[in-house]
Design an enzyme around this catalytic site. Sequence first.
Site, mmCIF file in Angstrom:
data_model
loop_
_atom_site.group_PDB
_atom_site.id
_atom_site.type_symbol
_atom_site.label_atom_id
_atom_site.label_comp_id
_atom_site.label_asym_id
_atom_site.label_seq_id
_atom_site.Cartn_x
_atom_site.Cartn_y
_atom_site.Cartn_z
ATOM 1 N N HIS A 185 0.816 -1.222 0.000
ATOM 2 C CA HIS A 185 0.000 0.000 0.000
ATOM 3 C C HIS A 185 0.848 1.270 0.000
ATOM 4 O O HIS A 185 0.377 2.335 0.418
ATOM 5 C CB HIS A 185 -0.945 -0.015 1.212
ATOM 6 C CG HIS A 185 -2.297 0.556 0.928
ATOM 7 N ND1 HIS A 185 -2.731 1.738 1.460
ATOM 8 C CD2 HIS A 185 -3.324 0.116 0.155
ATOM 9 C CE1 HIS A 185 -3.957 2.000 1.041
ATOM 10 N NE2 HIS A 185 -4.336 1.022 0.244
ATOM 11 N N HIS A 285 -6.689 -2.467 -11.256
ATOM 12 C CA HIS A 285 -7.065 -2.066 -9.898
ATOM 13 C C HIS A 285 -8.539 -1.683 -9.891
ATOM 14 O O HIS A 285 -8.996 -0.960 -10.765
ATOM 15 C CB HIS A 285 -6.204 -0.859 -9.503
ATOM 16 C CG HIS A 285 -6.440 -0.320 -8.141
ATOM 17 N ND1 HIS A 285 -7.146 0.845 -7.928
ATOM 18 C CD2 HIS A 285 -6.052 -0.748 -6.915
ATOM 19 C CE1 HIS A 285 -7.175 1.115 -6.634
ATOM 20 N NE2 HIS A 285 -6.531 0.165 -5.995
#
Length: 382
Positions: A185, A285
């Site tokens: 992340h 994504h």
Amino acid sequence: MKITKLTTYIVPPRWCFLKVETDEGITGWGEPVIEGKALSVEAAVHELSDYLIGKDPLLIEDHWQVMYRAGFYRGGGIHMSAIAGIDQALWDIKGKAANLPVHALLGGKCRDKIKVYSWIGGDRPSDVAQNAKDVMARGFEAIKLNGCEEMQIVDTNAKVDAAVETIATIRDAVGYDLGIGVDFHGRVQKPMAKVLAKELEQFRLMFIEEPVLSENKEALRDIANHIATPIALGERLYSRWDFKSVLQDGYVDILQPDLSHAAGITECRKIATMAEAYDVALAPHCPLGPIALAACLQVDAVSHNAFIQEQSLGIHYNKSNDILDYLVNKDVFKYEDGMVAIPDGPGLGVEIDEEYVIERAKEGHRWRNPVWRHADGSVAEW
């Protein structure tokens, strides 16, 4: 056919929907959004609409080039996300006008379905292991989870051990048949990324995602030369020009453009083709809504290098609404044996429940990601 109106809807849990209308009664839907900046993207959509009103919606490539080039200043998350949602809606209109799915207009699908993964979370390793079991029981064959909490540029062995324990517990619970993507992340910087990547290699991960921030991509060289685990990156890149240097450097194995961030179907189709030329996989994504997912699946359908698709059904962000809530055809995303079928309906293949969209837009949202801080008080990457 002419474009007559663009209407945006800020809807829970954290999305923005766009409806594009035409004088022939054909409408298209898109999802222009950056998580946490939905209202900024919405404003950019309406700025771009000044040019689009009165234009032929079928001239998608020309509209894309004008929206990107004619404003002089270009790129970045807000601008490209606004283009993305408009582009999706224009493809939706074009498909409906031709009574064909978008993938048919892009050359025809090369697959009927694609593997999907499910997000899991939990406060303790045992929670995460049980969540992984539950996901497998529902038929999924791959998961993704955050690999760690906040981590300073050089941090403790305890932080590393906690990350290792989490993945070890999952492997002990479900074995090695389940694909595991571990998302750093962007929380980890180069010194600790090397350590974490090496420690986690023993678990034969499907990929590690954003081991460092995209702007620190030069660090990927050391990480890639340090491990055999595939490296995935791309949700915070917004154009083929952003991805160009990543592909040229050769340290990323999986590109993850976001169809609602990286300028839509038109641009992500080109990014996918660039990746194929570099023997790099595609895994779009998409922790977003149903329109974004439908757009992703259209590109997956025509991209030989696409191998898995992120989707947000049941994700922890979707507390007030989930992706199927806004659809009339709630069976369009047919999950079976860890895969989802490619929609074959006209346009994007999703039928939006406009009355429900309007109702939920009355509540709207101002979703923001949390602000994390390290123990010393300095701000941490979320």
